[in-house]
Structure formats: structure tokens, C-alpha cells
Write an enzyme that holds these catalytic residues in place. Structure first.
Site, PDB file in Angstrom:
ATOM      1  CE1 TYR A 137      12.311   5.599  72.017  1.00 19.24           C
ATOM      2  CE2 TYR A 137      11.075   7.396  73.269  1.00 19.24           C
ATOM      3  CZ  TYR A 137      11.027   6.308  72.393  1.00 19.24           C
ATOM      4  OH  TYR A 137      10.003   5.821  71.927  1.00 19.24           O
ATOM      5  CG  ASP A 234      13.730  15.340  71.693  1.00 22.71           C
ATOM      6  OD1 ASP A 234      12.645  15.634  72.133  1.00 22.71           O
ATOM      7  OD2 ASP A 234      13.747  14.158  71.466  1.00 22.71           O
ATOM      8  CE  LYS A 262       8.580  12.015  77.385  1.00 18.82           C
ATOM      9  NZ  LYS A 262       8.064  10.813  77.912  1.00 18.82           N
TER      10      LYS A 262
HETATM   11  C1  LIG Z   1      13.484  13.121  74.566  1.00 13.18           C
HETATM   12  C2  LIG Z   1      12.234  12.407  74.029  1.00 13.18           C
HETATM   13  N1  LIG Z   1      12.011  12.509  72.634  1.00 13.18           N
HETATM   14  C3  LIG Z   1      10.870  11.961  72.003  1.00 13.18           C
HETATM   15  C4  LIG Z   1       9.945  11.224  72.787  1.00 13.18           C
HETATM   16  C5  LIG Z   1       8.982  10.681  72.011  1.00 13.18           C
HETATM   17  O1  LIG Z   1       7.660  11.181  72.491  1.00 13.18           O
HETATM   18  P1  LIG Z   1       6.235  10.428  72.492  1.00 13.18           P
HETATM   19  O2  LIG Z   1       6.260   9.217  73.281  1.00 13.18           O
HETATM   20  O3  LIG Z   1       5.275  11.511  72.922  1.00 13.18           O
HETATM   21  O4  LIG Z   1       6.235   9.964  70.898  1.00 13.18           O
HETATM   22  C6  LIG Z   1      10.242  10.819  74.107  1.00 13.18           C
HETATM   23  C7  LIG Z   1       9.450   9.969  74.933  1.00 13.18           C
HETATM   24  O5  LIG Z   1       9.701   9.359  75.838  1.00 13.18           O
HETATM   25  C8  LIG Z   1      11.663  11.399  74.911  1.00 13.18           C
HETATM   26  O6  LIG Z   1      11.881  11.039  75.893  1.00 13.18           O
END
Ligand SMILES: Cc1ncc(COP(=O)(O)O)c(C=O)c1O
Length: 445
Positions: A137, A234, A262
């Protein structure tokens, strides 16, 4: 009328993010957080292993972070012009800590960071295609809103998590199996000159924990370098939670771009995108840069103060040592428990992250392996944990998190509660109403 009912009258579904409305818990209203705990409006206390999907690595309302934010708030607000000393110091620290980062920009969320990474990659390469992996994700935007927690029959073809995405956008994202080196080599053989970017969670934690093989990460690096494609790690979950330098610093594989979010500010809303200077200098924050980059709240002083205080604490105190030790205790304790109960289970995770899949077999390596997980048992035991005041999210495949605020006594209690929850679920049967608890975007057909 209860607060939850009032919420549903004026907020669609009564919550402000798609995965917060949990079957069986739609009356839950949160009143307070502290350390490893939260409380609802009826006074019920929960030990929190859900941890808001990962940010509070130090625990909720960490006093040092809170003090830093209060001090910033008393002296500086958002001006929307130029830069602040805090932003400079934070960028210097990120560049020092994260191997791939030569330059870095702040966003307010992880989704914005991954969005900008992909647009930058397309701009830099002049190419169309993005490669992602089933189970990963990367936020809510169109290019990556597909194939996360897919129903079995949706694996192997586009599985959008949302309606309203243009088919040509979905068609520009290739979805491959995680850890499948042959599939990666084949995709580059077939489409190499068209691939702008490969994006992955180095450890796909959005489906619990799939640990990457060394060969897989190296093959990605090799193919991207050969084809001139941009490799994006990511690290929105793994960054800071697994190491201050991100998972890349542990794996020894350096991507071209990295996204963070996060845990880097312990819960304050922040994201970051950083990487090779020649790529980052294409952003319009540099006058003349062709890739537009903007955000009213980027680099907000409150959030920057939270991030700086978080980094300081992670550097100065044995946070990682503590959460890794507790993580090892939890994983060993759970594995022993399932052996005793004679329940087929694979307990896995990394550092502070843990998950139990109810299936037999070796360490899962790709999303297909996770289709063997007993979903009814998974969701059922999680619901019974919540009933005992131990909060692990009762949604299929979701990981759990430890923080610096969790203690050995919390782990003892977690293991006891898990034993009770699993015993009862086995005796009484698993969850039956799995409609909104098993897939992500399952309503899109
Ligand atoms: C690996 C990863 N990338 C990107 C995101 C998106 O981040 P945000 O919810 O702060 O937009 C998340 C959110 O859970 C994530 O787990």
C-alpha cells in the site's frame, strides 16, 4: 443519541478514514491516549498495539515530543514563506541518517510523498509505467490504488481499491508478485524502456510482514539501474520504526528515492520524500524546477518540532533496543502458545512489528502465500482480544506494533489474552461476518 450515532449522521460512516470503521466496533469513540494505552468514552481501557497504523513509536503523547511542540507553538506559527531553522535542521538530519537521501522535501502525509515520488520519476524519465507489488500500500492516489489486500480471485489482475480511477491510469501500473525475481526480470525484459519507477514497501507491512529476500532487493536495484528506472523505497512504515536509516540501511540496498511518514514525528502529520540530488532538484521548490511541488502545511513548525524531538529521542535513548527485545519476546511467546494449542500458525514480523498468520508452512514470501491464512480465526481472535482490552486491529492480515511505552508486563498480558482469545475462537468458531474485514476496496467490482 450516542456520539457514534451523531458521528454517522454528519460524517460518512462516522469516521474520517476508510479503515477506521471496524465491523463490531462501530460504537467505539476514543476519548484519551497515553503511552501504550487509549480509553474510550465509556472509560474502557485498551492496551494499544494498533498504534494508529504505526506512528507512535515512542508511545502516545510522548512528553518530550509534546514539550517540543508546545515550545514551538509558543514561538512560531506557519508563515508560508521561506524556511525555518527547524526545517533546515530536520533536513540535515534526514540526509545524514537515510543512505539514499541527498536532498529531502517535507509533505503532510505519506500519500503525498509517494504521489510526488511517482510524478517525479515520470518527469525525470519521460516514461509511463509504474511497477508495484501485490500486497503493498502506498496511499490513496490513483497510480497505486490497486492490489493491496485482494480477494483470492482478484490476484493476478487489476484490483482497484477505489471506484473512479481512469482505466488508463490503472493500466499504467504493472502489479508483480513480491519477492519474485523472475517476474521482475521478465517485466523489465518486456517493458524496461517504458518503466519510470518501481515502488515497494521494502517490508510489505500492509499485509502483516513479508520479509524481502536479499536477492529480490538486489535484483530490483540491478534492473532499475540497467533500465534507467527510478527505484522508490516506500519507508512510510519501516523508516525510523526499524532503524533511523530506514530498512535500506539494514538491507544495504540504496534506492533512488525514499518516502517517509508515520514514525518520523511520532504521530504528528508529516511525510517526506528524499533521494538523489539530480532528481530532487527537478522539483519546483527550486526556481525553474519542472515538477510542481507545493503544500500549505509542508514543514509546519509544530510538526517539524515533533520530528526533531522524535529523532533526538531515537538517537539518545535505547528505543530500538527496547522495542526489538519486546518484539522478539512477543514472537517467541506467540509461537510457543500456538504450538501448545496445536494451532497451525506462522508468527512473523520485524523488530517492533508482529503478526500471527493462521496457516502452516514456512515464512510467507508473497501475498499468494497469505491466501492460506484462516481469515475467520484471524478476525475472530482479534475481536476477542479487543473484548479483553487488548487492541490489535480486527481486520484481516493487519500487523501490530510495540512502542517504547510498552512494558514486559504488557507483553505478559498480551500473551495471556491471546491464549484466551484463540482458545475461545477455536471452541466457539471464528468470525462469520467477514464482509468488511477481509479485503481492501472489496466493494469495487
Ligand atoms: C507504506 C505506506 N505508504 C504510504 C502510506 C500513506 O500514508 P498516509 O496515510 O500518511 O497518506 C501508508 C499508510 O498507511 C503506508 O503504509
Amino acid at each position: 443519541m450516542t456520539l457514534a450515532e451523531r458521528a454517522r449522521r454528519v460524517i460518512p460512516g462516522g469516521v474520517n478514514s476508510g479503515q477506521r470503521s471496524i465491523p463490531g466496533l462501530t460504537d467505539l469513540v476514543i476519548a484519551r491516549t497515553e503511552g501504550s494505552r487509549f480509553w474510550d468514552t465509556t472509560g474502557r481501557e485498551f492496551t494499544d498495539y494498533h498504534a494508529a497504523f504505526g506512528p507512535p513509536l515512542l508511545g502516545h503523547n510522548d512528553p518530550d515530543v509534546a514539550a517540543a511542540v508546545s515550545a514551538a507553538r509558543a514561538s512560531i506559527g506557519l508563515t508560508g514563506v521561506a524556511v525555518t531553522e527547524g526545517e533546515v535542521t530536520l533536513a540535515e538530519q534526514l540526509v545524514e541518517l537515510v543512505p539514499s537521501m541527498e536532498k529531502v522535501l517535507l509533505t503532510s502525509t505519506g500519500s503525498e510523498a509517494t504521489f510526488h515520488a511517482l510524478r517525479l520519476a515520470r518527469a525525470a524519465t519521460g516514461r509511463r509505467l509504474v511497477v508495484k507489488f501485490q500486497g503493498c500500500y502506498h496511499g490513496w492516489h490513483d497510480s497505486v490504488s490497486l492490489n493491496v489486500i485482494s480477494a483470492p480471485e482478484r490476484v493476478g489482475r487489476p484490483d482497484p481499491t477505489s471506484a473512479g480511477i481512469l482505466p488508463e491510469v490503472l493500466a499504467a501500473t504493472l502489479v508483480l508478485r513480491f519477492n519474485d525475481v523472475a517476474a521482475v526480470r521478465q517485466a523489465f525484459a518486456d517493458h524496461g524502456p517504458d518503466i519510470a519507477a518501481v515502488i515497494l514497501e521494502p517490508v510489505p507491512h500492509n499485509v502483516g510482514a513479508l520479509l524481502p529476500t536479499d536477492a529480490f532487493l538486489r535484483a530490483l536495484r540491478e534492473e532499475c539501474t540497467k533500465a534507467g528506472s527510478v527505484l522508490v523505497f516506500d519507508e512510510v512504515i519501516t523508516g525510523f520504526r526499524h532503524a533511523l536509516g530506514g530498512y535500506q540501511s539494514l538491507a544495504g540496498v540504496t534506492p533512488d528515492l525514499t518516502t517517509l511518514g508515520k514514525a518520523i514525528a511520532n504521530g504528528a502529520p508529516v511525510g517526506a520524500i528524499g533521494g538523489r540530488a539530480d532528481l530532487m532538484d527537478l522539483f519546483s521548490s527550486r526556481p525553474g524546477g519542472p515538477v510542481f511541488f507545493a503544500g500549505t502545511y509542508n514543514g509546519h513548525p509544530d510538526v517539524v518540532a515533533a520530528a526533531l524531538a522524535t529523532v533526538r529521542k531515537l538517537r539518545e535513548e535505547p528505543v530500538h533496543e527496547h522495542v526489538f527485545r519486546l518484539g522478539d519476546r512477543v514472537r517467541a511467546g506467540l509461537a510457543e502458545l500456538y504450538r501448545t494449542l496445536d494451532v497451525p500458525a506462522v508468527v512473523t514480523g520485524y523488530g517492533s512489528v508482529f503478526v500471527s498468520y493462521f496457516m502452516s508452512g514456512p515464512q510467507p514470501r508473497s501475498y499468494d502465500d497469505l491466501l492460506a491464512n484462516d481469515t475467520a480465526l484471524f478476525v475472530g481472535y482479534r475481536r476477542r482480544l479487543v473484548d479483553q482490552g487488548v487492541f490489535e486491529l480486527p481486520l484481516n492480515l493487519k500487523r501490530s506494533h510495540l512502542s517504547y511505552a510498552h512494558t514486559d508486563a504488557d507483553v505478559d498480558r498480551l500473551l495471556e489474552a491471546t491464549e484466551t482469545a484463540v482458545r475461545h475462537t477455536l471452541a466457539e468458531g471464528g468470525a462469520e461476518d467477514l464482509e468488511n474485514a477481509t479485503t481492501m476496496g472489496g466493494a469495487v467490482r
